[in-house]
Design an enzyme around this catalytic site. Structure first.
Site, PDB file in Angstrom:
ATOM      1  N   HIS A 199       0.841  -1.210   0.000  1.00 20.99           N
ATOM      2  CA  HIS A 199       0.000   0.000   0.000  1.00 20.99           C
ATOM      3  C   HIS A 199       0.866   1.246   0.000  1.00 20.99           C
ATOM      4  O   HIS A 199       2.034   1.228   0.429  1.00 20.99           O
ATOM      5  CB  HIS A 199      -0.950   0.014   1.200  1.00 20.99           C
ATOM      6  CG  HIS A 199      -0.297   0.405   2.494  1.00 20.99           C
ATOM      7  ND1 HIS A 199      -0.131   1.720   2.885  1.00 20.99           N
ATOM      8  CD2 HIS A 199       0.248  -0.349   3.488  1.00 20.99           C
ATOM      9  CE1 HIS A 199       0.460   1.756   4.056  1.00 20.99           C
ATOM     10  NE2 HIS A 199       0.706   0.522   4.444  1.00 20.99           N
ATOM     11  N   CYS A 200       0.284   2.339  -0.466  1.00 16.28           N
ATOM     12  CA  CYS A 200       0.888   3.664  -0.351  1.00 16.28           C
ATOM     13  C   CYS A 200      -0.129   4.569   0.338  1.00 16.28           C
ATOM     14  O   CYS A 200      -0.922   4.089   1.154  1.00 16.28           O
ATOM     15  CB  CYS A 200       1.340   4.200  -1.711  1.00 16.28           C
ATOM     16  SG  CYS A 200       0.029   4.365  -2.950  1.00 16.28           S
TER      17      CYS A 200
END
Length: 342
Positions: free
Chosen positions: A93-94
């Site tokens: 994820h970012c």
């Protein structure tokens, strides 16, 4: 590659699938999913440079700058992952589930891993955690007592007896008072505290009792969510009354850690509340290594503060248990015996 919702994340975590947070180090430090590993696509300076490029020259130019930065690091990203991962699945994820996470997911997918991408990224996760903490209803048993009553030790003894507990001070890495930072490592802010709190709650049976200490809204710089704070205030309080000399011994053992300068600094923090004369006396006792008398002065303030807070409690929800000597096993046993009779 497969996109997952934040609600699915917690189920996947139970399978011990590694979570890779590809945001910059400063983003990660501010707040992150508990146990997530930070493998940054861009460091803080690189991320700032890409942002300025995007603003001044547009998306296409920013992408080209990003490729120049990332290209030489691709092998290292794979090597970094090997240090932490022995699974054939990972979650990536970012911040918003954009190009950073999709780029790293593509790379790790090439190595043969099954990759899950957190839809809408950490931002969606945070919104999910906040919503859950606002809506959760917990059956709390609150452990109270004046400063130095050994509440934290008894809380963990209750866990040995099979009770569910949440150590809020451990999550905040702070003991709550002006002295609460002493002997701690790196206190977390409210954002990370909430992440850790929901992580704890998600692993407990919310239909059963959960023990917590009686805390004020703020534990150091971390703030307890309003909904949880209200439930602490409105739940049954099991208040431990321990002899003063016993409490003084506990405080000396807890805070006098060859750290006179830290103790003096903490007394200075409460100078206005304690009064100049009392503060000067306490500091002099610290300099003389007479920590017990210094603690006695501190308790003059903290006992009054605690007793004032007790006046706001509903009397029918306050249960007092008196002890002459501190013994965490006996006290936890008596506490459970008392509670089970209610």
């Amino acid at each position: 590659m497969q996109y997952i919702e934040s609600s699915q994340l917690f189920e996947l975590k139970k399978r011990n699938i590694p979570i890779i947070d590809v945001r910059s180090p400063s983003e990660y430090v501010k707040g992150h999913i508990p146990h997530a590993i930070n493998i940054s696509l861009f460091n803080d300076e690189e991320r700032a440079h890409i942002g300025i490029t995007y603003k001044n020259k547009g998306k296409e130019e920013a992408i080209m700058e990003g490729l120049k930065i990332v290209g030489p690091k691709l092998t290292q990203f794979v090597e970094d992952l090997k240090e932490f991962n022995n699974s054939d699945e990972i979650i990536v994820h970012c911040w918003r589930g954009g190009m950073r996470s999709s780029s790293m997911a593509w790379l790790y997918n090439l190595t043969g891993l099954k990759v899950y991408i957190l839809k809408d990224g950490y931002k969606a996760y945070r919104n999910y955690v906040i919503k859950c903490l606002q809506e959760v209803n917990i059956k709390l048993c609150v452990l109270g007592g004046r400063t130095g009553s050994g509440k934290t030790q008894i809380l963990h003894e209750l866990a040995i007896f099979g009770e569910q507990i949440i150590d809020l001070e451990k999550l905040a890495d702070h003991k709550g008072s002006a002295f609460g930072w002493i002997g701690r490592t790196m206190q977390v802010g409210t954002e990370q505290f909430e992440n850790l709190l929901w992580e704890e709650l998600s692993n407990l049976d919310l239909s059963k009792d959960i023990w917590v200490e009686n805390e004020s809204r703020g534990i150091g710089i971390a703030q307890i969510p309003e909904q949880i704070c209200l439930q602490i205030r409105n739940s049954s309080l099991f208040n431990l009354e321990l002899e003063l000399e016993e409490r003084l011994d506990i405080l000396v053992a807890t805070y006098a850690l060859d750290n006179s300068n830290d103790l003096i600094l903490s007394f200075e923090k409460i100078r206005k509340k304690l009064g100049h004369l009392k503060t000067d006396q306490a500091i002099e006792f610290v300099k003389l290594n007479n920590f017990k008398e210094a603690a006695r002065i501190a308790l003059e303030y903290y006992d009054k503060t605690y007793d004032f807070g007790m006046l706001k409690r509903e009397k029918n929800k306050v249960h007092i248990l008196k002890f002459e000597k501190f013994n965490k096993t006996i006290m936890a046993s008596k506490l459970l015996e008392y509670k089970n009779k209610l």
